[in-house]
Design a protein around this motif. Structure first.
Motif, short mmCIF file in Angstrom:
data_model
loop_
_atom_site.label_atom_id
_atom_site.label_comp_id
_atom_site.label_asym_id
_atom_site.label_seq_id
_atom_site.Cartn_x
_atom_site.Cartn_y
_atom_site.Cartn_z
N GLY A 1 -12.47 15.61 28.26
CA GLY A 1 -11.50 14.90 27.42
C GLY A 1 -11.16 13.53 27.98
O GLY A 1 -10.33 12.83 27.41
N GLY A 2 -11.73 13.18 29.11
CA GLY A 2 -11.52 11.85 29.65
C GLY A 2 -10.19 11.65 30.37
O GLY A 2 -9.75 10.53 30.57
N LEU A 3 -9.54 12.75 30.77
CA LEU A 3 -8.28 12.60 31.51
C LEU A 3 -8.57 12.16 32.95
O LEU A 3 -9.63 12.45 33.48
N PRO A 4 -7.60 11.50 33.58
CA PRO A 4 -7.81 11.10 34.97
C PRO A 4 -8.06 12.31 35.88
O PRO A 4 -7.63 13.42 35.57
N LEU A 5 -8.69 12.04 36.98
CA LEU A 5 -9.11 13.09 37.91
C LEU A 5 -7.98 14.02 38.32
O LEU A 5 -8.17 15.22 38.54
N ASP A 6 -6.80 13.46 38.42
CA ASP A 6 -5.69 14.25 38.93
C ASP A 6 -5.40 15.48 38.08
O ASP A 6 -4.94 16.50 38.59
N PHE A 7 -5.69 15.40 36.80
CA PHE A 7 -5.38 16.55 35.94
C PHE A 7 -6.33 17.70 36.22
O PHE A 7 -5.92 18.85 36.30
N ALA A 8 -7.59 17.35 36.40
CA ALA A 8 -8.53 18.40 36.78
C ALA A 8 -8.09 19.04 38.09
O ALA A 8 -8.18 20.25 38.27
N THR A 9 -7.57 18.19 38.99
CA THR A 9 -7.11 18.72 40.28
C THR A 9 -6.03 19.76 40.10
O THR A 9 -6.01 20.80 40.77
N ILE A 10 -5.12 19.49 39.20
CA ILE A 10 -4.04 20.44 38.95
C ILE A 10 -4.62 21.79 38.54
O ILE A 10 -4.23 22.84 39.04
N ASP A 11 -5.62 21.75 37.66
CA ASP A 11 -6.22 23.00 37.18
C ASP A 11 -7.01 23.70 38.29
O ASP A 11 -6.96 24.92 38.41
N GLU B 1 -10.01 24.77 31.86
CA GLU B 1 -9.09 23.65 31.58
C GLU B 1 -9.54 22.40 32.33
O GLU B 1 -9.48 21.29 31.81
N ALA B 2 -9.96 22.59 33.56
CA ALA B 2 -10.41 21.45 34.36
C ALA B 2 -11.63 20.80 33.70
O ALA B 2 -11.73 19.58 33.63
N ALA C 1 -10.37 18.88 30.83
CA ALA C 1 -9.73 17.64 31.27
C ALA C 1 -10.80 16.58 31.53
O ALA C 1 -10.64 15.43 31.16
#
Ligand code: GTP
Ligand code: MG
Lengths: 636, 470
Positions: B428-438, B421-422, B425
């Protein structure tokens, strides 16, 4: 001589950021409230950096506002620079921070207190907590012998308890910012059987800004658009002032290194434990020896003063060393130091002696909030003050306390961390302390907490209506975006191309389109013909909370849902209540350390127990097995 | 949570069980744990010294005697161990018997007759866990050890017990925590001049750790085989030599062999250790059209066995060549893992065997082994082929981390999918914070194996790695 000075409902001891919120909340909820301060001119003082907010802290300020507290409003009135931090790193970590005019902030807050019905302010030092039957609080006594009876006391004494100042090899007993310490109250608490910790914090020197050559520094201006802290404010138009950036260099480091032996920290004169996130400059140089430069920010203390704060140079080295090292910084060669940096040591309550309501487990009716609970920071203090104020009232009225859990608010994370895990250093909130930070955003603090504030009685009907209206608008708009389809028309695809996005071949809902990272809500305005008028914008600079909320909710829906599933898991353990009369010594299989910790802290749920340090997953399994064998301990 | 919370934990009673894998040779242990362990042993053990006098953690030789009739049950080695320095944390007696499973059972029932309770599955381990003698991953490994059916199985469990799995997971987790701390330091202190961490750096880190976890996870398939074994159905037309194969593998005349086609009617099974993998071989009735009602039931069963087996071994008669019946069987089993044996090569015509091989290559190209049951040739090659089919890769068993626990496998897979998922993320160009969540979620899953939580560690890591703060 002792004399009876009268009756109040709630006495609040200390008028810093925690005390102000506590007193205002209590008075607003209809309690006759008496707020003590050793010096009325230091009400809501900022003895450290002149700013409010920052990562995590900005979240707290917004939560305070949503619950009906004051800090956000006061900051909005008196801010002189505003910034949104982390704007590229994701909505969970966007954080507001403002430089405020310190004196202005104090004046505003003091006036707000003075204008509040039911609230009385008194300059006096409280020296004793008076208790009656079963240790219950019955009153407080001041240094002049005045005894005030009350039903609850909220201690918000900051760093004053047995305060001791260190500047190099000089040390003396004193409070922050040149004020007096409070020595006797500390003894009174100890006598009542409350365990105290000794913490330390520090602050850098203040300079006369006119003595700095700004041409050698880098300007750090505020953001173009000021985003208010308070959900009640929409537009703030104000001229902003800048901060300035400079760096330490090898000369600075050499000066510090050759004088380390004169530091009270390294010389062993300080016994208190200092925070890791607020290291003194000498600390940084010792611990990160290979770093060649450290940043130093010059922050103005206000509009009507030339005084500036030197962020990054917190120090307790002797005055002469401070002068020498500060003057080694580019642009500060001729700096004139107005106030020296110092370290302060103080007593605080070990927070594991508190309930989640912030009431003492030992002394009913005694609440505490802020630095006295081992936290640091104005925002952390204010947040606890507000909760303590609300819960003192709830206690008096026989109502359930307001307890926010870790999935509801940073305030919940803050209080749970302090009360459950305790702290070995002054505690600062951080977004990484939250397990569910995508849900605990600063932008949705009102959606999360306004209903709680309303229930507590701090949100007016009017404001609540406005809130419900906003909420409806958000929901309606999200619904509309889900059900509105854009055709693969030339116009739409031209727009997509211009945004660097791929074209569509068949109709697609706006919500679906919005999930593409490169597409913003604003950008679709031209092709979104049905968008309601209030969400259309000619002035792009203005910040629109509804649009922001809609955009985040739709864009990150998948992630938000996933965190919500995690929250469900978390709540399951929080709902497993531990009966108050549980006898840990009767549970076989608990390790000794866990048995002792659990018996001492008496957590209310298995979830809380699992966060106590020294309680292992194995202990939790044992506890669960034990509880499941007791039919009265079923989940609720 | 690993235990469902049944049973009382007020006072621990004394429990006993056979604590070595069933059916893996003659030696086994009856283990007794609890306050009554020594008393029980005193009643049934006759050695040079009384139990009371035996020193802790020493082995004594003696006999197990039924006090009711003075009957000697077995000649044993007895180990006495004082709590809490034992596996369970309680007083423990271990009786090493070597009279095989029947004797083991007799010793156990004698112990139980002394008022000791039979331990539930994993109950020793549960006590060990509760008494703080082992962590979750270790406890689960031991439960696997108890269940292990072969030596390899027990070695895998033992290796896990020694913490190899924990070690590798801990190291992957540590990398994750460091990655998170790097991101968080930048997020918490946006204005500090720490090196900004880019999505690409995070992405690289994530990929590396994911691969590492992937490797650990792949050890599970192997672990499962080692623990549970596989079932291999031997099928083929009558008289091909199926029963002969079983007998050769078993090293004994397990099945009746005659030159009359249709000798075997019912399924005969035998556990045989093939290169560390426990294999349950099923000898079946030869498949053919038949009027005989008994035989036709047998043929049905043979088909059923082939259908549900993990492996099908098709035995062809090298003398007859490839007949249409053989081709039918080969077609029917196209979806299964299978090995074709060309048997009776001692008497078969070489050229015919070559033709069979050629035609097999054209009919799905299954692995072919040429055998002679009379001479015993090709059996080793068969074993190797089985190993190759089920244990991919050629890593030595002993160096590999093998997960034998389903819960661990699930958690590791979940950790992997969080990392995927990270990656998504990021791409998919999502902000860094989303990868952090994963990434945090992934570390959290791994922490559930070792029993640690992420938040506190990240905060500590931030401050130890980066010079930040005002
Ligand atoms: N020469 C030779 N004879 C073999 C070989 N394998 C089996 N036979 C003989 O072939 C005959 C049939 O063997 P079985 O093992 O009973 O065959 P099966 O496949 O079990 O037969 P059914 O049970 O009737 O289906 C016996 O007489 C065996 O001795 C071999 O490799 N070489
Ligand atoms: Mg046969």
């Amino acid at each position: 001589m002792e004399y009876s000075a009268g009756n109040v409902d709630i006495a609040v001891v200390g008028a810093g950021h925690a005390g102000c919120e506590a007193a205002l909340a209590a008075a607003r909820l209809g309690m006759k409230t008496l707020l003590f301060s050793m010096n009325l001119d230091s009400i809501a003082n900022m003895p450290c950096n002149p700013n409010i907010g920052g990562t995590g802290k900005g979240h707290l300020v917004r939560e305070i506002d949503a619950l009906g507290g004051e800090m956000a409003k006061c900051a909005d009135k008196t801010l002189i620079q505003s910034k949104t931090l982390n704007s590229a790193k994701g909505p969970a970590v966007y954080s507001l921070r403002a430089q405020v005019d310190r004196r202005w902030y104090q004046a505003e807050m003091k006036n707000t207190l003075e204008c509040q019905d039911n609230l009385f302010i008194k300059q006096a030092e409280v020296v004793e907590i008076i208790t009656g039957d079963s240790c219950r609080v019955t009153g407080v006594k001041t240094h002049t012998g005045a005894v005030y009876s009350c039903k609850a006391v909220i201690l918000t004494t900051g760093t004053y308890l047995k305060g001791k100042i260190h500047v190099g090899d000089i040390s003396y007993s004193g409070g922050p910012d040149g004020l007096f310490p409070a020595d006797r109250l500390s003894d009174s608490l100890r006598e009542k059987g409350i365990e105290l910790l000794r913490f330390k914090t520090g602050t850098p020197a203040r300079l006369n800004g006119r003595s700095i050559d700004l041409s050698k520094l880098t300007e750090q201006p505020g953001d173009e658009v000021i985003v208010p802290f308070s959900f009640e404010n929409h537009v703030i138009e104000r001229e902003q002032i800048s901060c300035w950036l400079t760096y330490t260099n090898s000369t600075t480091h050499e000066i510090i290194r050759s004088n380390l032996h004169r530091s009270p920290l390294y010389g062993g004169m300080i016994e208190g434990i200092g925070p890791r996130y607020c290291p003194s400059v000498e600390d940084k140089i010792v611990r990160f020896a290979d770093k060649e430069h450290h940043q130093v920010f010059v922050e103005p203390m206000g509009l009507g003063t030339q005084e500036v704060y030197l962020q990054g140079m917190s120090s307790s080295l002797p005055e002469d060393v401070q002068t020498e090292m500060i003057r080694s910084l580019p642009g500060l060669e001729n700096a004139h130091i107005m106030r020296s940096g110092y370290a302060i040591e103080y007593d605080c309550i070990d927070p594991i002696q508190l309930k989640l309501s912030l009431e003492s487990k030992k002394i009913p009716g005694l609440f505490s909030a802020g630095q006295i609970n081992g936290s640091s920071g104005y925002e952390e203090a204010a947040a606890q003050g507000l909760i303590a104020g609300i819960n003192a009232v709830n206690m008096i009225r026989g109502r359930e306390p307001l307890i926010l859990d870790r999935s509801q608010a940073y305030i919940g994370v803050l209080i749970d961390d302090l009360v459950t895990k305790g702290t070995s250093e002054p505690y600062r909130i951080m977004t990484s302390r939250s397990e569910y930070r995508l849900l605990l955003r600063q932008d949705n603090a009102d959606l999360r907490l306004t209903p709680k504030g309303y229930e507590a009685g701090l949100i007016s009907e009017e404001r609540y209506k406005r809130f419900l209206d906003k909420k409806d608008k958000i929901e309606e708009e999200i619904e509309r975006l889900r059900n509105t389809y854009l055709p693969p028309s030339e116009e739409v695809n031209a727009l997509l191309t211009s945004l660097g996005s791929t074209n569509i071949r068949s109709g697609i809902s706006i919500a679906e389109l919005l999930r593409r990272p490169e597409i913003t809500y604003r950008a679709l305005e031209a092709v979104d013909v049905d968008r309601p008028g209030h969400l259309r914008r000619d002035d792009r600079r203005k910040y629109d909370p509804v649009a922001e909320q809609v955009e985040i909710s739709v864009k990150y829906e998948g992630y938000i849902k996933r965190q919500m599933i995690q929250v469900e898991q978390y709540r399951k353990m929080e709902r497993k209540h531990i009966p108050e009369n549980i006898d840990y010594s009767a549970i076989h299989g608990l390790r000794l350390e866990a048995r002792q910790k659990l018996a001492k802290q008496r957590p209310v749920s298995v979830g809380q127990a699992s966060r106590i340090s020294g309680v292992s997953p194995a202990d939790i399994s044992v506890l669960l097995i034990y509880l499941s064998s007791r039919p009265e301990c079923a989940d609720d | 949570m690993m235990f469902n919370g049944k049973g009382s934990f007020g006072d621990f009673d004394t429990i006993a069980a056979i604590s070595t894998p069933y059916g893996t040779g003659g030696v086994g242990i009856v283990r007794i744990s609890g306050p009554g362990a020594f008393g029980t042993a005193a009643r049934i053990f006759k050695g040079r010294r009384d139990i009371k006098e035996i020193k802790s953690h020493t082995v004594s030789h003696g006999k197990i005697v039924d006090p009711a009739d003075d009957r000697i049950i077995d000649d044993v080695l007895l180990t006495k161990m004082d709590g809490p320095h034992t596996f369970t944390g309680e007083d423990v007696i271990e009786i090493n018997c070597h009279g095989g499973i029947v004797v083991l059972k007799n010793v156990l029932s004698l112990v139980l007759r002394q008022g000791v309770r039979a331990a539930g599955p994993g109950e020793f381990t549960r006590r060990a866990f509760i008494n703080g003698r082992m962590d979750l991953a270790q406890a689960e490994a031991v439960i696997d050890l108890i269940n292990a059916k072969t030596d390899e199985g027990s070695r895998a469990a033992a290796a896990q017990l020694e913490g190899r799995l924990s070690e590798r997971i801990a190291s992957a987790r540590k990398s994750l925590i460091q990655l998170i701390a790097r991101i968080e330091a930048v997020v918490e202190y946006p204005e500090h001049d720490i090196e900004d961490i880019t999505g690409d750096i995070v992405y690289e880190g994530v990929l590396k750790i994911r691969d590492e976890l992937q490797e650990i996870s792949e050890g599970f398939e192997r672990g499962r085989l080692l623990r549970e074994g596989i079932t291999a159905a031997i099928i083929g037309k009558p008289n091909a030599g199926k029963s002969s194969l079983l007998n050769v593998l078993a090293g004994s005349s397990r099945a009746i062999v005659t030159d009359i086609p249709g000798t075997t009617r019912d399924i005969i099974e035998e556990y045989i250790n093939i290169k560390g993998i426990p294999v349950r071989f099923l000898d079946t009735a030869g498949i053919r059209q038949t009027q005989d009602p008994v035989e036709s039931i047998g043929v049905e069963r043979a088909r059923g066995a082939a259908l549900s087996a993990d492996l099908v071994i098709i035995v062809l008669d090298g003398q007859t060549g490839l007949l249409p019946e053989d081709l039918d069987i080969i077609r029917e089993t196209a979806e299964k893992k299978r090995i074709v044996l060309i048997n009776k090569t001692d008497v078969a015509d070489e050229e015919r065997v070559q033709t069979m091989k050629k035609r097999l290559r054209e009919s799905g190209d299954p692995p072919v082994v040429v055998t002679s049951m009379v001479e015993g040739t090709g059996v080793d090659e068969l074993a190797e082929t089985i190993e190759r089919l089920f244990v991919s890769g050629d890593i030595g068993l002993n160096n590999e981390v093998i997960i034998t626990n389903v819960r661990h496998k699930q958690l590791i897979d979940e950790a992997i999918s969080s990392l995927e998922e990270a990656e998504a993320a990021h791409t998919g160009g999502l902000p860094l914070d989303f990868a952090t969540i994963d990434i945090k979620q992934s570390a959290e899953f791994l922490g559930q194996i070792t029993g640690e939580s992420v938040t506190e560690e990240v905060v500590n890591e931030i401050f130890s790695q980066f010079c930040i703060g005002k």
